[in-house]
Design a protein around this motif. Structure first.
Motif, PDB file in Angstrom:
ATOM      1  N   THR A  54      -6.844   9.431  -5.018  1.00 26.54           N
ATOM      2  CA  THR A  54      -7.397   8.375  -4.161  1.00 26.54           C
ATOM      3  C   THR A  54      -7.856   7.156  -4.944  1.00 26.54           C
ATOM      4  O   THR A  54      -8.413   6.224  -4.354  1.00 26.54           O
TER       5      THR A  54
ATOM      6  N   SER B  97       0.822  -1.213   0.000  1.00 28.92           N
ATOM      7  CA  SER B  97       0.000   0.000   0.000  1.00 28.92           C
ATOM      8  C   SER B  97       0.856   1.264   0.000  1.00 28.92           C
ATOM      9  O   SER B  97       0.937   1.976  -0.985  1.00 28.92           O
ATOM     10  N   ASP B  98       1.486   1.547   1.138  1.00 30.16           N
ATOM     11  CA  ASP B  98       2.295   2.757   1.267  1.00 30.16           C
ATOM     12  C   ASP B  98       3.772   2.395   1.142  1.00 30.16           C
ATOM     13  O   ASP B  98       4.317   1.678   1.996  1.00 30.16           O
TER      14      ASP B  98
ATOM     15  N   ARG C 187       1.594   0.709  -7.159  1.00 33.73           N
ATOM     16  CA  ARG C 187       0.203   0.270  -6.983  1.00 33.73           C
ATOM     17  C   ARG C 187      -0.379  -0.275  -8.295  1.00 33.73           C
ATOM     18  O   ARG C 187      -1.476   0.092  -8.721  1.00 33.73           O
TER      19      ARG C 187
ATOM     20  N   SER D   2      -3.118   9.123   0.062  1.00 31.56           N
ATOM     21  CA  SER D   2      -3.465   9.804  -1.186  1.00 31.56           C
ATOM     22  C   SER D   2      -2.335  10.673  -1.719  1.00 31.56           C
ATOM     23  O   SER D   2      -2.480  11.312  -2.761  1.00 31.56           O
TER      24      SER D   2
ATOM     25  N   THR E 122      -5.221   2.224  -4.226  1.00 31.51           N
ATOM     26  CA  THR E 122      -4.769   2.149  -2.827  1.00 31.51           C
ATOM     27  C   THR E 122      -3.732   1.067  -2.593  1.00 31.51           C
ATOM     28  O   THR E 122      -2.984   1.146  -1.618  1.00 31.51           O
ATOM     29  N   ARG E 123      -3.659   0.050  -3.436  1.00 26.90           N
ATOM     30  CA  ARG E 123      -2.721  -1.053  -3.237  1.00 26.90           C
ATOM     31  C   ARG E 123      -2.246  -1.572  -4.588  1.00 26.90           C
ATOM     32  O   ARG E 123      -2.883  -1.347  -5.604  1.00 26.90           O
TER      33      ARG E 123
END
Length: 378
Positions: free
Chosen positions: A143, A48-49, A73, A126, A146-147
């Motif tokens: 947004t 994700s991040d 992502r 985001s 996300t992954r």
């Protein structure tokens, strides 16, 4: 660190390619076809991040739309965020969803073939940041995705990739991870007495709380002068004795971790009057300053051949250089003469002429002293 691959093992195990001709050669991961879009994916769909970083060397472009870069992502249907270096001397941050490309940010950046450059695409919530050769150049908020996995890719270009690394953004207790360095300060406005700066934001595993602004009258100086919670604009006074001012910025998080300091932005001493007009023609270079006399208290009287201008020369700046890296403003004058105090070993001086629109021209840098006596001729 979630993943690291320098291809020194001679293979691309763990990478899944589509399009193009991929191979490992000379300890790099190469794509050798300009006739297609090509992607090599790796990692886990649950990521994700994170920040995905790579060194990329564009080898050939098919046309001005060609590019090479990195993706984050990445979805099973090909949707992703991307950071690319483009053939038209741009870097681009964007999004592809269901085959439709949306450009989120661009910046000018030379894209010469055969040269390596470092690209890092940071995705955290985001926030999206594109880092080029260590400098955050592009920022966006989105947004939609996300992954997803990480990837390297080419668009109608051939390229070599190396030193791929994926670092996760995770909160630690205690927090010991410093933010990434923010963008190099850019100048918004210069007045006769102030300079206004701004910079691109950065990111932290927990959160950036403020930015520290540094300045110095010499390039080796770096003095913290202001702490702000945003990215400017910040207006700072200009030292009247500085030939130029150097500005840089660092980011700090709530735990007190401070990022690397940005590269410095140098701003020359402005004229003493507001900039006026749209004249774009610079004055001619003034003559080399010479020591033509001294005052009763020992100060030197410098004179030089006046500069000329298509409108008018408004001001001269007399600059002193000593000890290789010490540069000072000695005087601002309206006529081609100045009375100055000069200290330091082996001093050098030069004169800069300015017109009303702040166009300028400089004399050569010469030793401080009288005009040499001509050698007699036979």
């Amino acid at each position: 660190m979630l993943l690291s691959d320098d291809f020194q093992d001679g293979n691309a195990a763990g990478w899944r390619t589509s399009g193009g001709r991929w191979s490992v050669a000379d300890e790099t991961f190469r794509q050798d076809s300009v006739s297609a879009r090509a992607t090599a994916r790796t990692g886990d769909q649950s990521w994700s991040d994170y920040a995905v970083s790579v060194r990329v060397q564009p080898l050939a472009y098919r046309d001005s739309r060609s590019s090479a870069g990195v993706q984050a992502r990445v979805q099973s249907d090909g949707s992703h965020y991307y950071l690319t270096t483009r053939a038209d001397n741009k870097v681009e941050l964007g999004r592809v969803v269901s085959g439709r490309t949306t450009v989120l940010a661009t910046a000018d950046y030379a894209s010469a073939l055969q040269f390596w450059r470092s690209l890092s695409l940071v995705v955290k919530g985001s926030q999206l940041i594109g880092v080029v050769n260590g400098t955050p150049l592009l920022n966006a908020t989105d947004t939609r995705l996300t992954r997803g996995r990480a990837a390297v890719a080419t668009n109608y270009a051939t390229a070599a990739f190396d030193d791929v690394r994926v670092d996760g953004w995770t909160a630690t207790s205690p927090d010991t991870q410093a933010p990434l360095a923010p963008g190099r300060p850019s100048v918004v406005e210069v007045t006769p007495t102030t300079v206004t700066l701004t910079w691109r934001p950065t990111i932290d595993n927990v959160g950036v709380v403020d930015y520290i602004v540094y300045q110095g009258e010499q390039f080796y100086q770096q003095i913290p002068v202001r702490t702000v919670t945003g990215t400017g604009p910040v207006t700072l006074p200009f030292s009247p004795t500085a030939a130029s001012m150097q500005f840089s910025v660092a980011a700090r998080d709530a735990a007190g971790n401070v990022s690397l300091v940005t590269d410095r932005t140098s701003v020359p001493q402005p004229p003493s009057y507001p900039k006026t007009g749209d004249d774009a023609v610079a004055p001619s270079a003034p003559g080399s300053p010479v020591l033509s006399g001294r005052t009763a208290d020992g100060r030197g009287i410098l004179t030089w051949t006046p500069a000329t201008d298509n409108v008018a020369v408004r001001e001269y700046h007399v600059i002193l250089v000593t000890n290789i890296d010490e540069v000072r403003l000695l005087a601002k004058v309206s006529e081609p003469t100045a009375t100055v105090t000069v200290n330091g070993s082996n001093p050098l001086v030069r004169v800069i002429a300015y017109d009303a629109a702040w166009n300028s021209a400089s004399s050569p840098l010469v030793p401080y002293g009288p005009t040499p006596t001509p050698t007699p001729t036979a």
